[in-house]
Design an enzyme around this catalytic site. Structure first.
Site, PDB file in Angstrom:
ATOM      1  N   ASP A 153      34.454  95.247 -17.025  1.00  0.00           N
ATOM      2  CA  ASP A 153      35.187  94.131 -16.416  1.00  0.00           C
ATOM      3  C   ASP A 153      34.226  93.419 -15.464  1.00  0.00           C
ATOM      4  O   ASP A 153      33.608  94.066 -14.607  1.00  0.00           O
ATOM      5  CB  ASP A 153      36.422  94.662 -15.666  1.00  0.00           C
ATOM      6  CG  ASP A 153      37.395  93.556 -15.294  1.00  0.00           C
ATOM      7  OD1 ASP A 153      36.964  92.571 -14.658  1.00  0.00           O
ATOM      8  OD2 ASP A 153      38.581  93.674 -15.628  1.00  0.00           O
ATOM      9  N   ILE A 154      34.074  92.109 -15.610  1.00  0.00           N
ATOM     10  CA  ILE A 154      33.087  91.394 -14.777  1.00  0.00           C
ATOM     11  C   ILE A 154      33.581  91.158 -13.339  1.00  0.00           C
ATOM     12  O   ILE A 154      32.799  90.785 -12.480  1.00  0.00           O
ATOM     13  CB  ILE A 154      32.631  90.053 -15.399  1.00  0.00           C
ATOM     14  CG1 ILE A 154      33.809  89.136 -15.688  1.00  0.00           C
ATOM     15  CG2 ILE A 154      31.775  90.269 -16.625  1.00  0.00           C
ATOM     16  CD1 ILE A 154      33.377  87.700 -15.990  1.00  0.00           C
ATOM     17  N   GLN A 188      49.240  89.613 -16.089  1.00  0.00           N
ATOM     18  CA  GLN A 188      48.281  89.370 -17.182  1.00  0.00           C
ATOM     19  C   GLN A 188      47.630  88.006 -17.015  1.00  0.00           C
ATOM     20  O   GLN A 188      48.329  86.998 -16.866  1.00  0.00           O
ATOM     21  CB  GLN A 188      48.985  89.454 -18.542  1.00  0.00           C
ATOM     22  CG  GLN A 188      48.021  89.320 -19.719  1.00  0.00           C
ATOM     23  CD  GLN A 188      48.717  89.495 -21.074  1.00  0.00           C
ATOM     24  OE1 GLN A 188      49.941  89.405 -21.179  1.00  0.00           O
ATOM     25  NE2 GLN A 188      47.922  89.725 -22.100  1.00  0.00           N
ATOM     26  N   HIS A 206      44.647  94.281 -23.857  1.00  0.00           N
ATOM     27  CA  HIS A 206      43.577  95.155 -23.358  1.00  0.00           C
ATOM     28  C   HIS A 206      44.150  96.176 -22.389  1.00  0.00           C
ATOM     29  O   HIS A 206      45.165  95.936 -21.746  1.00  0.00           O
ATOM     30  CB  HIS A 206      42.489  94.329 -22.659  1.00  0.00           C
ATOM     31  CG  HIS A 206      43.023  93.437 -21.592  1.00  0.00           C
ATOM     32  ND1 HIS A 206      43.635  92.224 -21.871  1.00  0.00           N
ATOM     33  CD2 HIS A 206      43.095  93.583 -20.247  1.00  0.00           C
ATOM     34  CE1 HIS A 206      44.037  91.654 -20.753  1.00  0.00           C
ATOM     35  NE2 HIS A 206      43.734  92.467 -19.743  1.00  0.00           N
ATOM     36  N   HIS A 244      43.170  98.424 -19.050  1.00  0.00           N
ATOM     37  CA  HIS A 244      42.232  98.617 -17.934  1.00  0.00           C
ATOM     38  C   HIS A 244      42.033 100.111 -17.712  1.00  0.00           C
ATOM     39  O   HIS A 244      43.002 100.874 -17.702  1.00  0.00           O
ATOM     40  CB  HIS A 244      42.821  98.055 -16.638  1.00  0.00           C
ATOM     41  CG  HIS A 244      43.043  96.589 -16.645  1.00  0.00           C
ATOM     42  ND1 HIS A 244      42.155  95.710 -16.073  1.00  0.00           N
ATOM     43  CD2 HIS A 244      44.051  95.827 -17.140  1.00  0.00           C
ATOM     44  CE1 HIS A 244      42.631  94.473 -16.209  1.00  0.00           C
ATOM     45  NE2 HIS A 244      43.771  94.516 -16.850  1.00  0.00           N
TER      46      HIS A 244
HETATM   47  P1  5GP Z   1      44.634  90.945 -17.076  1.00  0.00           P
HETATM   48  O1  5GP Z   1      44.864  90.116 -15.841  1.00  0.00           O
HETATM   49  O2  5GP Z   1      44.852  90.100 -18.298  1.00  0.00           O
HETATM   50  O3  5GP Z   1      45.408  92.240 -17.105  1.00  0.00           O
HETATM   51  O4  5GP Z   1      43.124  91.389 -17.047  1.00  0.00           O
HETATM   52  C1  5GP Z   1      42.072  90.551 -17.404  1.00  0.00           C
HETATM   53  C2  5GP Z   1      40.815  91.189 -16.876  1.00  0.00           C
HETATM   54  O5  5GP Z   1      39.724  90.552 -17.502  1.00  0.00           O
HETATM   55  C3  5GP Z   1      40.616  91.051 -15.368  1.00  0.00           C
HETATM   56  O6  5GP Z   1      40.455  92.329 -14.786  1.00  0.00           O
HETATM   57  C4  5GP Z   1      39.373  90.190 -15.240  1.00  0.00           C
HETATM   58  O7  5GP Z   1      38.557  90.576 -14.167  1.00  0.00           O
HETATM   59  C5  5GP Z   1      38.687  90.391 -16.570  1.00  0.00           C
HETATM   60  N1  5GP Z   1      37.910  89.266 -17.062  1.00  0.00           N
HETATM   61  C6  5GP Z   1      38.221  87.935 -16.963  1.00  0.00           C
HETATM   62  N2  5GP Z   1      37.280  87.199 -17.590  1.00  0.00           N
HETATM   63  C7  5GP Z   1      36.380  88.079 -18.100  1.00  0.00           C
HETATM   64  C8  5GP Z   1      35.175  87.903 -18.860  1.00  0.00           C
HETATM   65  O8  5GP Z   1      34.747  86.797 -19.191  1.00  0.00           O
HETATM   66  N3  5GP Z   1      34.510  89.046 -19.216  1.00  0.00           N
HETATM   67  C9  5GP Z   1      34.953  90.298 -18.860  1.00  0.00           C
HETATM   68  N4  5GP Z   1      34.220  91.329 -19.247  1.00  0.00           N
HETATM   69  N5  5GP Z   1      36.072  90.484 -18.128  1.00  0.00           N
HETATM   70  C10 5GP Z   1      36.778  89.379 -17.756  1.00  0.00           C
END
Ligand code: 5GP
Length: 140
Positions: free
Chosen positions: A33-34, A96, A102, A104
Site C-alpha cells: 500500500d503506497i 472504500q 482488495h 488490507h
Molecule cells: P480502500 O479505501 O478502498 O479500502 O483502500 C484503498 C487502499 O489503496 C488505501 O489503503 C490506499 O492507501 C491504497 N492506494 C490508493 N492508491 C494506490 C496506488 O496507486 N497504489 C497502491 N499500491 N495503493 C494505493
C-alpha cells in the site's frame, strides 16, 4: 457499485500503472500500500473484476482469502508485529476508496496508533525495503 475498469487497481493488474509487487498467482496480486496505515501494510487484489464482495464469485473470494492468509503469515514472520488486521471495505460508507476488491493486511504494534486511511504516501525506497523482507518470508 458498478465496476470501473479504469480504477487504479485495474490499471496495476493490467500493468498500466506501477506497483511494488510482493506475490502473484492466477487469481490474486499482492502489493505494498503506497499510503500505509502502519509499516508493512499490504493489499491483496483479486484479479476478478469485482468492486465489492457482493459481486465477487465464491471461487475468487476463496482465492483472495487463501492469499491474504499467506500475506498475514509473511508479514508476521518478516516484521514481527504484535498483531495483524485483515480488513476489506465495501462502499464509500464503509471507507472504500478504490472500487476494486482488495483485502488490507495491516500490522499492529503495541502502543502505536494507525495512520489515517489512504492519507500520506510513504517513501518508495522504504516501501521497497519492507517488500523485500515480506517476500523473503512468503510461505510455500
Ligand atoms: P480502500 O479505501 O478502498 O479500502 O483502500 C484503498 C487502499 O489503496 C488505501 O489503503 C490506499 O492507501 C491504497 N492506494 C490508493 N492508491 C494506490 C496506488 O496507486 N497504489 C497502491 N499500491 N495503493 C494505493
Amino acid at each position: 457499485m458498478s465496476y470501473d475498469p479504469n480504477n487504479i487497481f485495474a490499471k496495476i493488474l493490467r500493468g498500466e500503472a506501477p506497483c511494488i509487487r510482493i506475490f502473484e498467482d492466477d487469481q490474486t496480486l499482492v502489493i505494498m500500500d503506497i499510503m500505509p496505515q502502519s509499516e508493512g501494510h499490504v493489499l491483496v487484489l483479486t484479479k476478478e473484476a469485482a468492486a465489492q464482495i457482493f459481486e465477487l464469485s465464491e471461487e475468487a473470494a476463496a482465492a483472495c482469502m487463501r492469499t491474504a492468509r499467506k500475506a498475514a503469515l509473511a508479514v508476521k514472520a518478516a516484521l514481527e508485529p504484535a498483531g495483524v488486521i485483515l480488513a476489506q471495505a465495501n462502499g464509500a460508507a464503509a471507507g472504500q476508496t478504490v472500487p476494486h476488491l482488495h483485502v488490507h493486511v495491516i500490522p499492529r504494534r503495541d502502543g502505536q496508533f494507525l495512520a489515517m486511511h489512504a492519507a500520506k504516501p510513504a517513501d518508495p525506497a522504504q516501501l521497497e525495503k519492507i517488500a523485500e523482507r515480506i517476500k523473503a518470508a512468503w510461505p510455500a
